[in-house]
Enzyme design. Structure first.
Site, short mmCIF file in Angstrom:
data_model
loop_
_atom_site.label_atom_id
_atom_site.label_comp_id
_atom_site.label_asym_id
_atom_site.label_seq_id
_atom_site.Cartn_x
_atom_site.Cartn_y
_atom_site.Cartn_z
N PHE A 98 1.08 -1.26 0.14
CA PHE A 98 0.05 -0.09 0.08
C PHE A 98 1.02 1.11 0.04
O PHE A 98 2.03 1.23 0.54
CB PHE A 98 -0.86 -0.02 1.25
CG PHE A 98 -2.53 0.11 0.80
CD1 PHE A 98 -3.07 -0.96 0.44
CD2 PHE A 98 -2.99 1.35 0.88
CE1 PHE A 98 -4.52 -1.08 0.26
CE2 PHE A 98 -4.35 1.36 0.53
CZ PHE A 98 -5.08 0.24 0.20
N GLN A 121 -8.34 14.60 3.98
CA GLN A 121 -7.92 13.82 2.96
C GLN A 121 -8.42 13.63 1.64
O GLN A 121 -9.76 13.40 1.66
CB GLN A 121 -7.25 12.44 3.16
CG GLN A 121 -6.65 11.81 2.25
CD GLN A 121 -5.90 10.31 2.60
OE1 GLN A 121 -6.68 9.63 3.01
NE2 GLN A 121 -4.79 10.64 2.70
N LEU A 140 -15.25 5.73 -4.31
CA LEU A 140 -13.95 5.38 -4.51
C LEU A 140 -13.37 4.32 -5.75
O LEU A 140 -13.98 3.37 -5.60
CB LEU A 140 -13.46 4.75 -3.27
CG LEU A 140 -12.03 4.58 -2.76
CD1 LEU A 140 -11.15 5.70 -2.80
CD2 LEU A 140 -11.65 3.68 -1.68
N GLU A 159 -6.62 2.92 -5.69
CA GLU A 159 -5.18 2.98 -6.08
C GLU A 159 -4.65 1.94 -6.71
O GLU A 159 -3.91 2.07 -7.74
CB GLU A 159 -4.35 3.42 -4.80
CG GLU A 159 -3.43 4.51 -4.79
CD GLU A 159 -3.23 4.86 -3.46
OE1 GLU A 159 -3.54 6.02 -2.98
OE2 GLU A 159 -2.30 4.02 -2.80
N ARG A 175 -3.08 10.84 6.10
CA ARG A 175 -3.17 9.61 6.68
C ARG A 175 -2.43 8.58 5.60
O ARG A 175 -2.89 8.66 4.41
CB ARG A 175 -4.55 9.17 7.05
CG ARG A 175 -4.95 7.57 7.17
CD ARG A 175 -6.03 7.53 7.53
NE ARG A 175 -7.19 7.48 6.46
CZ ARG A 175 -7.48 6.33 5.57
NH1 ARG A 175 -6.85 5.25 5.83
NH2 ARG A 175 -8.30 6.39 4.64
N SER A 181 -6.31 3.55 9.25
CA SER A 181 -7.42 4.05 9.82
C SER A 181 -8.21 2.88 10.63
O SER A 181 -8.58 3.09 11.88
CB SER A 181 -8.22 4.72 8.72
OG SER A 181 -9.37 5.18 9.42
C1 LIG Z 1 -15.03 4.00 0.76
C2 LIG Z 1 -13.96 3.89 1.95
C3 LIG Z 1 -12.71 2.97 1.68
C4 LIG Z 1 -12.07 2.98 2.87
N1 LIG Z 1 -11.03 2.15 2.91
C5 LIG Z 1 -10.07 1.75 3.91
C6 LIG Z 1 -9.10 1.00 3.87
O1 LIG Z 1 -9.07 0.08 2.95
N2 LIG Z 1 -8.31 0.60 4.83
C7 LIG Z 1 -8.40 1.60 6.28
O2 LIG Z 1 -7.94 1.34 7.05
N3 LIG Z 1 -9.46 2.59 5.86
C8 LIG Z 1 -10.23 2.91 4.73
N4 LIG Z 1 -11.03 3.55 4.91
C9 LIG Z 1 -11.39 4.43 6.07
C10 LIG Z 1 -12.05 3.73 7.45
O3 LIG Z 1 -13.18 2.82 6.89
C11 LIG Z 1 -12.78 4.61 8.34
O4 LIG Z 1 -11.96 5.79 8.69
C12 LIG Z 1 -13.11 3.89 9.59
O5 LIG Z 1 -13.70 2.78 9.28
C13 LIG Z 1 -14.20 4.55 10.68
O6 LIG Z 1 -14.62 4.05 11.68
P1 LIG Z 1 -15.32 4.66 12.96
O7 LIG Z 1 -15.74 3.40 13.67
O8 LIG Z 1 -14.55 5.83 13.49
O9 LIG Z 1 -16.68 5.10 12.23
P2 LIG Z 1 -17.80 4.53 11.13
O10 LIG Z 1 -17.49 3.32 10.71
O11 LIG Z 1 -18.02 5.66 9.99
O12 LIG Z 1 -18.98 4.61 11.92
C14 LIG Z 1 -19.83 5.62 12.64
C15 LIG Z 1 -20.89 5.12 13.44
O13 LIG Z 1 -21.40 6.30 14.14
C16 LIG Z 1 -22.70 6.39 13.90
N5 LIG Z 1 -23.47 7.72 14.24
C17 LIG Z 1 -22.76 8.80 13.57
N6 LIG Z 1 -23.22 10.01 13.93
C18 LIG Z 1 -24.37 9.57 14.97
C19 LIG Z 1 -25.56 10.13 15.50
N7 LIG Z 1 -25.73 11.60 15.50
N8 LIG Z 1 -26.39 9.47 16.14
C20 LIG Z 1 -26.20 8.21 16.37
N9 LIG Z 1 -25.12 7.49 15.89
C21 LIG Z 1 -24.43 8.18 15.01
C22 LIG Z 1 -23.23 5.76 12.95
O14 LIG Z 1 -24.45 5.27 12.79
C23 LIG Z 1 -22.07 4.69 12.73
O15 LIG Z 1 -22.55 3.54 13.40
C24 LIG Z 1 -12.02 3.87 3.90
C25 LIG Z 1 -13.07 4.90 4.06
C26 LIG Z 1 -14.11 4.84 2.94
C27 LIG Z 1 -15.04 5.75 2.82
#
Ligand SMILES: Cc1cc2nc3c(=O)[nH]c(=O)nc-3n(C[C@H](O)[C@H](O)[C@H](O)COP(=O)(O)OP(=O)(O)OC[C@H]3O[C@@H](n4cnc5c(N)ncnc54)[C@H](O)[C@@H]3O)c2cc1C
Length: 577
Positions: free
Chosen positions: A117, A238, A250, A253, A392, A397
């Site tokens: 990566f 980012q 997305l 890459e 990042r 992440s």
């Molecule tokens: C398309 C894509 C591909 C990616 N690929 C990779 C990868 O290959 N490798 C990597 O390391 N990272 C990757 N990332 C980044 C990574 O996936 C995220 O940064 C990470 O999964 C975020 O996890 P989290 O638990 O912080 O939040 P999230 O998974 O975003 O979850 C947020 C949670 O909060 C809840 N929530 C939000 N607001 C409220 C509210 N007001 N009330 C109640 N609930 C709420 C939502 O319901 C959800 O359950 C990618 C991101 C994207 C968008």
């Protein structure tokens, strides 16, 4: 109004929230997870490429090399104490995930398979690319999220799904829980907890073109800002170079890794001007800026804001075997067979490097520095510890969410034993309920959709990959106009049940405040570093700007403060590609 009482309240059911829930429940706590969507629809499920840990399964690796890459990737703005801890604990956490049942892909020796990566190298950046990203085909997020969810169910974690948390309840003694709106039944609920964790994900949905789910509106960060607490390094968003135009989905890459070219209106491989040595495989921020430069110079396709990603010269079999999901997505959404026609792409908002300032135990910092807010915690993309600094590295992440989610869960389990429930601040609750009633009784004079669209379009145009003083000032003015327009949005005559317009209005309030925070931080930082690129200040300036930004609202005014970056081992050096 309906009340719920649990020892630990976790807002968010992504990888961070569920990692915390699992650890806290394992230690015997009564844990509730509140999520605005069904847990398995959290954005974590979309992660494709993998999750980083220096396991050394494919070739020798070390957590210290991972540490150096993360520091350099962050453009030296990450805190090195947290980065070192992260890279060490990533290894143990990968095995933990394996042991609870994450279906990783396997190599011939049966070990977790790892792949290349961007930004991950050997020998402190001096050696070649290294295979450090643990994969589960191209579905790492789904593999981790589903496994964690199953484990949480086994431990009887209580899930409240489709509840929109709107406020944190904060008083001098600390946080006593949250207020949430039951989206389905249209009722106000109070979740009282001894301890509360925010794991609400990122805010890249503030931008019109984004890889993020529509739910990633940054509510947790918005609630923290509204409570008078600071956010850290919000100017660092980012932008991924290749989102499918016009949606911004997305396009990995990997497509360029397999030999895809980027072409402008004149059919020219323009990367040779911007990065003659690395061409399409230069780092993300460089490629994004190059595409944006072409678009601004009027060399987008037919003058429109996109360029082409061309893989028509690749073998059909290679496309089908190595890029099957991308092929499917392009076929389904754009109606284009990528073997026959180039793919329209444009940079797309992808990830929030900044967030709620926390210490390594995930305690929220009241002044952004040392003082903690009792009983309030944050982890995952909504938090800033800070691992990613100004930029990042791919696959860091999901691992950050698992490492710090688990740390939060374990630490909260310890504290929960020692404290009792706080009384609820009744005045605050009444006030919040009043706000919702006002919205439901107000006759609309402005369209909700128009305000939200104008905000998102403006953020992409004025506060995107390339910024300068005048574009940022324009955006600030636009936000002020939209804040006035927001006061005229009303929902009179609408039912309370399943009122998604109400959900959007509540989200929009946070989005407006957060956007203003981002723009003000970006306006103040007069240098270019990582993902923050100022046309009018194109160089990194360590003398004046090797520091974290803190932004908060006091007496309805935005204020900025700064704190030093923690440097324990690697002194800043120039980033060369
Ligand atoms: C398309 C894509 C591909 C990616 N690929 C990779 C990868 O290959 N490798 C990597 O390391 N990272 C990757 N990332 C980044 C990574 O996936 C995220 O940064 C990470 O999964 C975020 O996890 P989290 O638990 O912080 O939040 P999230 O998974 O975003 O979850 C947020 C949670 O909060 C809840 N929530 C939000 N607001 C409220 C509210 N007001 N009330 C109640 N609930 C709420 C939502 O319901 C959800 O359950 C990618 C991101 C994207 C968008």
């Amino acid at each position: 109004m309906i009340k719920h009482k649990h020892q630990i309240i976790i807002v968010g059911a992504g990888i961070a929230g569920l990692s915390a829930a699992l650890e806290a429940a394992q230690a015997g706590n009564d844990v509730a997870v509140v999520s605005k969507v069904t847990p398995l629809h959290s954005h974590s499920v979309a992660a494709q490429g993998g999750t980083a840990a220096a396991l050394g399964n494919m070739e020798p690796d070390s957590w210290e090399w991972h540490f150096y890459d993360t520091v350099k990737g962050s453009d030296f703005l990450g805190d090195q104490d947290a980065q070192a801890l992260f890279c060490k604990e990533a290894i143990e956490t990968a095995y933990f995930l394996e042991h609870i049942g994450v279906p990783f892909s396997r190599g011939e020796n049966g070990r977790i398979l790892q792949r290349h990566f961007g930004g991950h190298y050997s020998e402190f950046g001096k050696g070649p690319y290294i295979k450090r990203s643990c994969l589960a085909a191209d579905r790492i997020g789904q593999a981790i999220l589903y496994t964690l969810w199953g484990q949480c169910l086994r431990l009887q974690v209580k899930f409240y799904k489709e509840f929109l948390v709107t406020h944190i309840l904060l008083q001098d003694e600390g946080c006593s829980g949250v207020i949430a709106w039951d989206i389905v039944r249209g009722e106000m609920h109070i979740f009282q907890g001894k301890l509360t964790l925010l794991a609400t994900g990122g805010c890249a949905r503030l931008f019109k073109i984004s890889t993020n789910s529509s739910i990633n509106t940054g509510d947790g960060m918005g609630m923290v800002l509204a409570a008078g607490l600071p956010l850290e390094d919000m100017e660092f968003i980012q932008f991924h170079p290749t989102g499918l135009y016009p949606w911004g989905f997305l396009i990995s890459e990997g497509v360029r890794g397999e030999g895809g070219y980027l072409l402008n209106q004149d059919g020219e491989r323009f990367m040779k001007i911007y990065a003659p040595a690395k061409l399409e495989l230069a780092p993300r921020d460089v490629v994004s800026r190059a595409i944006q430069g072409e678009i601004r110079a009027g060399r987008g396709i037919r003058g429109k804001p996109y360029v082409y990603l061309d893989i028509t010269h690749l073998e059909d079999q290679l496309i089908r075997e190595k890029l099957p999901q991308i092929r499917q997505m392009v076929l389904k959404f754009a109606g284009i067979d990528p073997k026959k026609q180039p793919i329209p792409v444009a940079p797309t908002a992808h990830y929030t490097m900044g967030g709620i300032p926390i210490n390594i135990n995930c305690e929220v910092l009241a002044d952004g520095k040392k003082t903690i807010v009792p009983r309030l915690f944050a982890a995952g993309e909504c938090a800033c510890v800070s691992i990613h600094g100004a930029n990042r590295l791919g696959t860091n992440s999901t691992m950050e969410c698992a490492v710090f989610g688990r740390r939060a869960g374990k630490y909260m389990a310890k504290i929960a034993k020692k404290v009792n429930f706080l009384p609820l601040p009744q005045g605050q609750i009444k006030e919040r309920l009043g706000e919702i009633n006002t919205l439901l009784n107000r006759t609309p004079k402005t369209s909700l959709a128009e305000v939200r669209e104008a905000l998102e379009e403006g953020m992409t145009k004025n506060c995107g990959i390339l910024r300068d003083e005048s574009s940022l000032k324009n955006q600030l003015e636009l936000i002020h106009q939209l804040k006035t327009a927001y006061q005229e949005i009303g929902l009179k005559g609408m039912p309370k049940e399943y009122n998604l317009a109400l959900q959007e209005v509540l989200e929009l309030k946070h989005m407006l405040n957060l956007s203003e925070a981002i723009v003000r931080c970006a306006l103040a930082r007069k240098e270019s570093r990582g993902a923050h690129y100022r046309n009018d200040f194109p160089h990194r300036d360590d003398k004046n700007w090797l520091k974290h930004t803190l932004v908060f609202i006091e007496d309805e005014k935005y204020k900025l403060d700064y704190k030093p970056v923690v440097i324990t081992r690697f002194e800043p050096e120039e980033r060369q590609f």
